[in-house]
Write a protein that holds these residues in place. Structure first.
Motif, PDB file in Angstrom:
ATOM      1  N   ILE A  16       0.847  -1.206   0.000  1.00 24.31           N
ATOM      2  CA  ILE A  16       0.000   0.000   0.000  1.00 24.31           C
ATOM      3  C   ILE A  16       0.880   1.253   0.000  1.00 24.31           C
ATOM      4  N   VAL A  49      -5.268  13.799  -8.261  1.00 18.56           N
ATOM      5  CA  VAL A  49      -4.911  12.571  -7.538  1.00 18.56           C
ATOM      6  C   VAL A  49      -6.163  11.997  -6.849  1.00 18.56           C
ATOM      7  N   SER A  50      -7.260  12.001  -7.606  1.00 19.42           N
ATOM      8  CA  SER A  50      -8.515  11.460  -7.100  1.00 19.42           C
ATOM      9  C   SER A  50      -8.524   9.945  -7.272  1.00 19.42           C
ATOM     10  N   LEU A  51      -8.562   9.223  -6.157  1.00 20.07           N
ATOM     11  CA  LEU A  51      -8.435   7.763  -6.203  1.00 20.07           C
ATOM     12  C   LEU A  51      -9.608   7.076  -5.520  1.00 20.07           C
ATOM     13  N   GLY A  72      -7.939   8.152   5.167  1.00 24.67           N
ATOM     14  CA  GLY A  72      -7.270   7.760   3.923  1.00 24.67           C
ATOM     15  C   GLY A  72      -7.514   8.824   2.877  1.00 24.67           C
ATOM     16  N   CYS A  73      -7.224  10.065   3.265  1.00 25.84           N
ATOM     17  CA  CYS A  73      -7.636  11.242   2.471  1.00 25.84           C
ATOM     18  C   CYS A  73      -6.869  11.392   1.169  1.00 25.84           C
ATOM     19  N   GLY A  74      -5.746  10.683   1.013  1.00 24.64           N
ATOM     20  CA  GLY A  74      -4.951  10.839  -0.201  1.00 24.64           C
ATOM     21  C   GLY A  74      -4.551  12.299  -0.398  1.00 24.64           C
ATOM     22  N   ILE A  77      -8.939  15.354  -1.845  1.00 25.44           N
ATOM     23  CA  ILE A  77     -10.098  15.821  -2.628  1.00 25.44           C
ATOM     24  C   ILE A  77     -11.362  15.974  -1.780  1.00 25.44           C
ATOM     25  N   ASP A  97      -3.950  10.241   6.627  1.00 24.36           N
ATOM     26  CA  ASP A  97      -3.450   9.255   5.661  1.00 24.36           C
ATOM     27  C   ASP A  97      -2.138   8.663   6.185  1.00 24.36           C
ATOM     28  N   SER A  98      -1.888   7.409   5.800  1.00 22.26           N
ATOM     29  CA  SER A  98      -0.687   6.712   6.275  1.00 22.26           C
ATOM     30  C   SER A  98       0.508   6.906   5.350  1.00 22.26           C
ATOM     31  N   GLU A 124      -2.562   6.169  10.953  1.00 18.66           N
ATOM     32  CA  GLU A 124      -3.277   4.989  10.466  1.00 18.66           C
ATOM     33  C   GLU A 124      -4.681   4.934  11.042  1.00 18.66           C
ATOM     34  N   GLU A 126      -6.227   2.424  11.958  1.00 15.19           N
ATOM     35  CA  GLU A 126      -6.280   1.481  13.080  1.00 15.19           C
ATOM     36  C   GLU A 126      -5.808   2.107  14.390  1.00 15.19           C
ATOM     37  N   CYS A 142     -12.952   4.839  -0.542  1.00 15.44           N
ATOM     38  CA  CYS A 142     -12.179   3.741  -1.142  1.00 15.44           C
ATOM     39  C   CYS A 142     -10.920   3.396  -0.337  1.00 15.44           C
ATOM     40  N   LEU A 146      -8.707  -1.431   2.123  1.00 18.37           N
ATOM     41  CA  LEU A 146      -7.246  -1.576   2.197  1.00 18.37           C
ATOM     42  C   LEU A 146      -6.764  -1.948   3.603  1.00 18.37           C
TER      43      LEU A 146
HETATM   44  C1  LIG Z   1      -7.492   4.464  -2.987  1.00 19.96           C
HETATM   45  S1  LIG Z   1      -6.673   5.772  -2.169  1.00 19.96           S
HETATM   46  C2  LIG Z   1      -8.040   6.897  -1.882  1.00 19.96           C
HETATM   47  C3  LIG Z   1      -7.565   8.304  -1.566  1.00 19.96           C
HETATM   48  C4  LIG Z   1      -8.667   9.341  -1.371  1.00 19.96           C
HETATM   49  N1  LIG Z   1      -9.619   8.916  -0.389  1.00 19.96           N
HETATM   50  C5  LIG Z   1      -9.351   9.680  -2.676  1.00 19.96           C
HETATM   51  O1  LIG Z   1     -10.580   9.533  -2.766  1.00 19.96           O
HETATM   52  O2  LIG Z   1      -8.660  10.125  -3.610  1.00 19.96           O
HETATM   53  C6  LIG Z   1      -6.359   5.089  -0.585  1.00 19.96           C
HETATM   54  C7  LIG Z   1      -5.613   5.994   0.395  1.00 19.96           C
HETATM   55  O3  LIG Z   1      -5.708   5.409   1.688  1.00 19.96           O
HETATM   56  C8  LIG Z   1      -4.463   5.484   2.337  1.00 19.96           C
HETATM   57  N2  LIG Z   1      -4.421   4.378   3.308  1.00 19.96           N
HETATM   58  C9  LIG Z   1      -4.368   3.060   3.064  1.00 19.96           C
HETATM   59  N3  LIG Z   1      -4.399   2.347   4.203  1.00 19.96           N
HETATM   60  C10 LIG Z   1      -4.491   3.248   5.211  1.00 19.96           C
HETATM   61  C11 LIG Z   1      -4.559   3.136   6.638  1.00 19.96           C
HETATM   62  N4  LIG Z   1      -4.554   1.944   7.240  1.00 19.96           N
HETATM   63  N5  LIG Z   1      -4.619   4.262   7.369  1.00 19.96           N
HETATM   64  C12 LIG Z   1      -4.622   5.481   6.766  1.00 19.96           C
HETATM   65  N6  LIG Z   1      -4.566   5.651   5.421  1.00 19.96           N
HETATM   66  C13 LIG Z   1      -4.498   4.553   4.647  1.00 19.96           C
HETATM   67  C14 LIG Z   1      -3.441   5.386   1.206  1.00 19.96           C
HETATM   68  O4  LIG Z   1      -2.201   5.943   1.579  1.00 19.96           O
HETATM   69  C15 LIG Z   1      -4.141   6.164   0.090  1.00 19.96           C
HETATM   70  O5  LIG Z   1      -3.813   7.527   0.103  1.00 19.96           O
END
Ligand SMILES: C[S@@+](CC[C@H](N)C(=O)[O-])C[C@H]1O[C@@H](n2cnc3c(N)ncnc32)[C@H](O)[C@@H]1O
Length: 245
Positions: A16, A49-51, A72-74, A77, A97-98, A124, A126, A142, A146
């Motif tokens: 990840i 960077v919309s994911l 998990g804000c990436g 957005i 975000d991690s 994280e 968790e 999304c 993960l």
């Molecule tokens: C698919 S991307 C989605 C990003 C954002 N939410 C968007 O809509 O563009 C997943 C994001 O979750 C973060 N992520 C994954 N596992 C995580 C965790 N356990 N704690 C915090 N962030 C996490 C990743 O680093 C990544 O930026």
């Protein structure tokens, strides 16, 4: 979801981190876990960077002085979309975000676009870097798929929400069981495929964490994967932390 069939959490976390560090430095998102609905009013650097796989913020009812946390804000957005709604209400949005490079990118976007009611914290899901019972609404787009330990994630969300607070989350859901060969693949996990829960598993985890009023707000076919053995959906759901709990 039980731990059976999937890789070691440390291996998953490394996959990840590697994937989203790359995404954070790309000029345009390349992921199969992309994209939520258009939020053309937010800064273009966050849009590129919309994911996500949905639009959880569009379902939130904003109120005076509200604190919203996006997990998990990436690149931020959904944090920026929420902050725009919260500015006239004296509210604020916090992104967690991690991935260090994602947080760095989101902070740069905030400062370049003069946002004063946003904050980005490295951490994280968790083990959220947030005080207990300080948050009105949790969103996430999304990301829950993960997380290896999803019960722990929902327990953490419950801990930080105020009584009567709620979550609105978009995520990938498995409409039929994910085959073991895919569950075991850390790369597929990092692409938001292998860790997808079924609706029944999701409901059971929410109930176990103490949430009530589970509602599905949106459920649409997710066809960004070509694997014939997968049947995935993008689902946006709501759940409430009861008052007096
Ligand atoms: C698919 S991307 C989605 C990003 C954002 N939410 C968007 O809509 O563009 C997943 C994001 O979750 C973060 N992520 C994954 N596992 C995580 C965790 N356990 N704690 C915090 N962030 C996490 C990743 O680093 C990544 O930026």
């Amino acid at each position: 979801m039980t731990n059976a069939g999937r890789s070691d959490p440390t291996v998953l976390k490394l996959a990840i981190d590697s994937k989203y560090s790359q995404e954070a430095t790309a000029s345009k998102s390349s992921s199969s876990c992309c994209c939520g609905s258009d939020r053309s009013e937010v800064p273009s650097d966050a849009q590129s960077v919309s994911l996500g796989c949905g639009s959880p913020v569009s379902y939130v009812s904003f109120r005076e002085g509200m604190t919203l946390v996006d997990l998990g804000c990436g690149g931020g957005i959904d944090v920026f979309a929420a902050a725009d709604k919260l500015r006239p209400l004296n509210g604020k949005a916090i992104g967690i975000d991690s991935t260090i490079k994602m947080i760095a990118r989101a902070r740069r976007t905030a400062s370049q676009n003069n946002y004063t009611n946003v904050e980005f914290r490295l951490g994280e899901i968790e083990n959220l870097p947030i005080e207990k019972e300080t948050v009105d609404v949790v969103t996430s787009n999304c990301v829950i798929n993960l997380v290896p330990d999803k019960l722990r994630a929902f327990q953490e969300i419950y801990r930080v929400l105020k009584q009567g607070g709620s979550m609105t989350i978009s995520d990938i859901i498995a409409k039929k069981p994910v085959p073991d060969r895919i569950k075991k693949d850390p790369e597929k996990w990092s692409e938001c495929v292998s860790g997808a829960l079924s609706i029944e598993e999701l409901k059971a985890l929410l109930l176990e964490s103490g949430f009530i009023d589970f509602k599905i707000l949106e459920d649409s076919k997710w066809d960004k994967t070509e694997d014939q053995d997968l049947e995935l959906a993008s689902v946006t759901f709501y759940a409430l932390k009861p008052k007096g709990s």
